[in-house]
Design a protein around this motif. Structure first.
Motif, PDB file in Angstrom:
ATOM      1  N   TRP A  28      -5.523  20.992   3.299  1.00  0.00           N
ATOM      2  CA  TRP A  28      -4.410  20.901   2.358  1.00  0.00           C
ATOM      3  C   TRP A  28      -3.073  20.878   3.102  1.00  0.00           C
ATOM      4  N   LYS A  29      -2.968  21.700   4.150  1.00  0.00           N
ATOM      5  CA  LYS A  29      -1.717  21.763   4.911  1.00  0.00           C
ATOM      6  C   LYS A  29      -1.425  20.433   5.592  1.00  0.00           C
ATOM      7  N   LEU A  30      -2.455  19.818   6.198  1.00  0.00           N
ATOM      8  CA  LEU A  30      -2.255  18.528   6.849  1.00  0.00           C
ATOM      9  C   LEU A  30      -1.812  17.473   5.852  1.00  0.00           C
ATOM     10  N   MET A  31      -2.463  17.463   4.672  1.00  0.00           N
ATOM     11  CA  MET A  31      -2.104  16.482   3.650  1.00  0.00           C
ATOM     12  C   MET A  31      -0.697  16.723   3.135  1.00  0.00           C
ATOM     13  N   SER A  32      -0.319  17.993   2.988  1.00  0.00           N
ATOM     14  CA  SER A  32       1.019  18.319   2.514  1.00  0.00           C
ATOM     15  C   SER A  32       2.076  17.893   3.520  1.00  0.00           C
ATOM     16  N   GLU A  33       1.812  18.138   4.816  1.00  0.00           N
ATOM     17  CA  GLU A  33       2.758  17.738   5.851  1.00  0.00           C
ATOM     18  C   GLU A  33       2.894  16.229   5.900  1.00  0.00           C
ATOM     19  N   ARG A  34       1.749  15.523   5.752  1.00  0.00           N
ATOM     20  CA  ARG A  34       1.791  14.065   5.764  1.00  0.00           C
ATOM     21  C   ARG A  34       2.598  13.543   4.574  1.00  0.00           C
ATOM     22  N   LYS A  35       2.391  14.170   3.389  1.00  0.00           N
ATOM     23  CA  LYS A  35       3.122  13.747   2.196  1.00  0.00           C
ATOM     24  C   LYS A  35       4.615  13.981   2.364  1.00  0.00           C
ATOM     25  N   LYS A  36       4.990  15.156   2.908  1.00  0.00           N
ATOM     26  CA  LYS A  36       6.410  15.455   3.113  1.00  0.00           C
ATOM     27  C   LYS A  36       7.040  14.476   4.085  1.00  0.00           C
ATOM     28  N   ARG A  37       6.318  14.164   5.184  1.00  0.00           N
ATOM     29  CA  ARG A  37       6.835  13.204   6.148  1.00  0.00           C
ATOM     30  C   ARG A  37       7.029  11.842   5.509  1.00  0.00           C
ATOM     31  N   SER A  38       6.108  11.462   4.631  1.00  0.00           N
ATOM     32  CA  SER A  38       6.216  10.184   3.941  1.00  0.00           C
ATOM     33  C   SER A  38       7.455  10.154   3.063  1.00  0.00           C
ATOM     34  N   GLN A  39       7.764  11.288   2.421  1.00  0.00           N
ATOM     35  CA  GLN A  39       8.932  11.336   1.563  1.00  0.00           C
ATOM     36  C   GLN A  39      10.223  11.302   2.374  1.00  0.00           C
ATOM     37  N   ASP A  40      10.223  11.945   3.534  1.00  0.00           N
ATOM     38  CA  ASP A  40      11.428  12.038   4.356  1.00  0.00           C
ATOM     39  C   ASP A  40      11.685  10.778   5.180  1.00  0.00           C
ATOM     40  N   ASN A  41      10.658  10.033   5.495  1.00  0.00           N
ATOM     41  CA  ASN A  41      10.771   8.896   6.403  1.00  0.00           C
ATOM     42  C   ASN A  41      10.564   7.599   5.644  1.00  0.00           C
ATOM     43  N   VAL A  42      11.605   6.775   5.600  1.00  0.00           N
ATOM     44  CA  VAL A  42      11.533   5.514   4.864  1.00  0.00           C
ATOM     45  C   VAL A  42      10.448   4.591   5.400  1.00  0.00           C
ATOM     46  N   TYR A  43      10.054   4.788   6.675  1.00  0.00           N
ATOM     47  CA  TYR A  43       9.067   3.906   7.285  1.00  0.00           C
ATOM     48  C   TYR A  43       7.627   4.330   6.995  1.00  0.00           C
ATOM     49  N   GLU A  44       7.423   5.450   6.291  1.00  0.00           N
ATOM     50  CA  GLU A  44       6.071   5.887   5.967  1.00  0.00           C
ATOM     51  C   GLU A  44       5.659   5.313   4.609  1.00  0.00           C
ATOM     52  N   SER A  45       5.337   4.038   4.566  1.00  0.00           N
ATOM     53  CA  SER A  45       4.864   3.421   3.332  1.00  0.00           C
ATOM     54  C   SER A  45       3.920   2.280   3.682  1.00  0.00           C
ATOM     55  N   GLN A  46       2.975   2.025   2.792  1.00  0.00           N
ATOM     56  CA  GLN A  46       2.032   0.931   3.015  1.00  0.00           C
ATOM     57  C   GLN A  46       2.751  -0.409   3.042  1.00  0.00           C
ATOM     58  N   LYS A  47       3.773  -0.556   2.197  1.00  0.00           N
ATOM     59  CA  LYS A  47       4.534  -1.806   2.143  1.00  0.00           C
ATOM     60  C   LYS A  47       5.178  -2.113   3.495  1.00  0.00           C
ATOM     61  N   LEU A  48       5.859  -1.109   4.056  1.00  0.00           N
ATOM     62  CA  LEU A  48       6.515  -1.324   5.347  1.00  0.00           C
ATOM     63  C   LEU A  48       5.497  -1.541   6.456  1.00  0.00           C
ATOM     64  N   LEU A  49       4.380  -0.816   6.399  1.00  0.00           N
ATOM     65  CA  LEU A  49       3.341  -0.998   7.408  1.00  0.00           C
ATOM     66  C   LEU A  49       2.861  -2.441   7.423  1.00  0.00           C
ATOM     67  N   ASN A  50       2.566  -2.985   6.252  1.00  0.00           N
ATOM     68  CA  ASN A  50       2.093  -4.371   6.184  1.00  0.00           C
ATOM     69  C   ASN A  50       3.154  -5.358   6.652  1.00  0.00           C
ATOM     70  N   GLU A  51       4.415  -5.107   6.287  1.00  0.00           N
ATOM     71  CA  GLU A  51       5.483  -6.010   6.712  1.00  0.00           C
ATOM     72  C   GLU A  51       5.650  -5.994   8.232  1.00  0.00           C
ATOM     73  N   TYR A  52       5.489  -4.826   8.847  1.00  0.00           N
ATOM     74  CA  TYR A  52       5.609  -4.758  10.301  1.00  0.00           C
ATOM     75  C   TYR A  52       4.388  -5.333  11.000  1.00  0.00           C
ATOM     76  N   LEU A  53       3.210  -5.201  10.395  1.00  0.00           N
ATOM     77  CA  LEU A  53       2.019  -5.799  11.001  1.00  0.00           C
ATOM     78  C   LEU A  53       2.142  -7.320  11.042  1.00  0.00           C
ATOM     79  N   VAL A  54       2.621  -7.920   9.969  1.00  0.00           N
ATOM     80  CA  VAL A  54       2.777  -9.382  10.003  1.00  0.00           C
ATOM     81  C   VAL A  54       3.952  -9.777  10.898  1.00  0.00           C
TER      82      VAL A  54
END
Length: 293
Positions: A28-54
């Motif tokens: 739970w702690k790992l998932m919570s930390e990952r979720k918080k990082r996703s909220q704080d960091n604009v680059y933590e999103s599936q959309k941005l990941l796909n755009e950078y991969l292409v």
């Protein structure tokens, strides 16, 4: 990001019957930390990941489907690595180690293995680092790009077999607070990084200690200073000083790096980021190449 396999570890833990309170809390702690990082960091999103991969691995037709358009703006991460490879001279006292700071999904890092025996890629986004490690381990990674609304195209990122993926290492970290035990490098690349840092002078002030004498430093930036990322009081450029003189990012780079580095080249490099089949970004980064005195 489930596509990266991190959440799969939680599933594996469940199938192994790890149900103790400690294990459940740790997950739970790992998932919570990952979720918080996703909220704080604009680059933590599936959309941005796909755009950078292409952006890093897409073929010209994947990125720009039309006969017209800025073809010379494609393959920007590879061109950044090529600029490093062009200027790196090596020598007995220059380490054959490279550091790609702000590596995103790793294309430049993999390209740098052509000349460097060790390449460390660092990015603030854990999702980007996870993608790099998938590509390092498997050589390929499936992803998709948005065409229109819910319509997408499935694609696959592939690392050329000619590149030695085992020479790479990818870590998550803050470019403004780099680890103290990194050692020195013969090449540092910071592509489109400095105008996205919360403390850019902290980053610049570390570089003289990280680049070995005779080594090179390559910085590219479109100089898009935004208060979303950097407090205006620490912008490197894009403002007027107390006397009314305009200060550019290049001015500050020359002033800050000049005592320890010689400027070898500066050149404008276009780049193209695909968002959808019809909406895209065309930008120009200013690339500066420096040699450590």
């Amino acid at each position: 990001m489930q596509v990266l396999g991190v959440d799969h570890r939680y599933i594996v833990l469940g199938t192994l019957g790890v149900t103790s309170g400690i294990a459940i809390y740790s997950t739970w702690k790992l998932m919570s930390e990952r979720k918080k990082r996703s909220q704080d960091n604009v680059y933590e999103s599936q959309k941005l990941l796909n755009e950078y991969l292409v952006f890093h691995y897409g073929s010209p037709n994947d990125i720009l489907k039309y006969d017209f358009g800025p073809k010379d703006a494609l393959d920007f991460p590879k061109r950044c690595a090529d600029l490093c490879l062009k200027h790196f001279k090596g020598g007995d006292s220059v380490p054959t180690r490279a550091f790609d700071i702000g590596c995103a999904v790793g294309r430049s890092s993999f390209e740098l293995t052509q000349k460097f025996t060790e390449v460390i890629g660092l990015d603030y986004s854990q999702g980007f680092v996870d993608a790099c490690n998938v590509l390092k381990n498997d050589g390929t990674m499936s992803y998709f790009v948005q065409d229109e609304g819910d319509l997408v195209t499935d694609l696959k990122a592939v690392i050329p077999q000619s590149l030695d993926r085992s020479r790479t290492k990818f870590i998550q970290g803050d470019a403004c607070d780099l680890p103290k035990d990194l050692g020195q490098f013969g090449c540092i690349l910071a592509a489109n990084l400095i105008c996205r840092l919360h403390s850019p002078f902290n980053f610049l002030n570390r570089l003289s200690g990280l680049v070995a004498p005779g080594g090179i430093l390559v910085i590219t930036s479109p100089y898009t200073w935004l208060e979303q990322f950097t407090d205006k009081s620490t912008w490197l450029g894009g403002y007027k000083d107390a006397s009314g003189k305009p200060i550019t990012g290049f001015d500050t780079l020359k002033k800050t790096l000049g005592p320890d580095f010689d400027l070898l080249e500066d050149v404008n490099m276009p780049f193209f980021i695909r968002e959808t089949a019809h909406k895209n970004q065309w930008s120009v980064a200013h690339a500066t190449v420096w040699r450590r005195k």
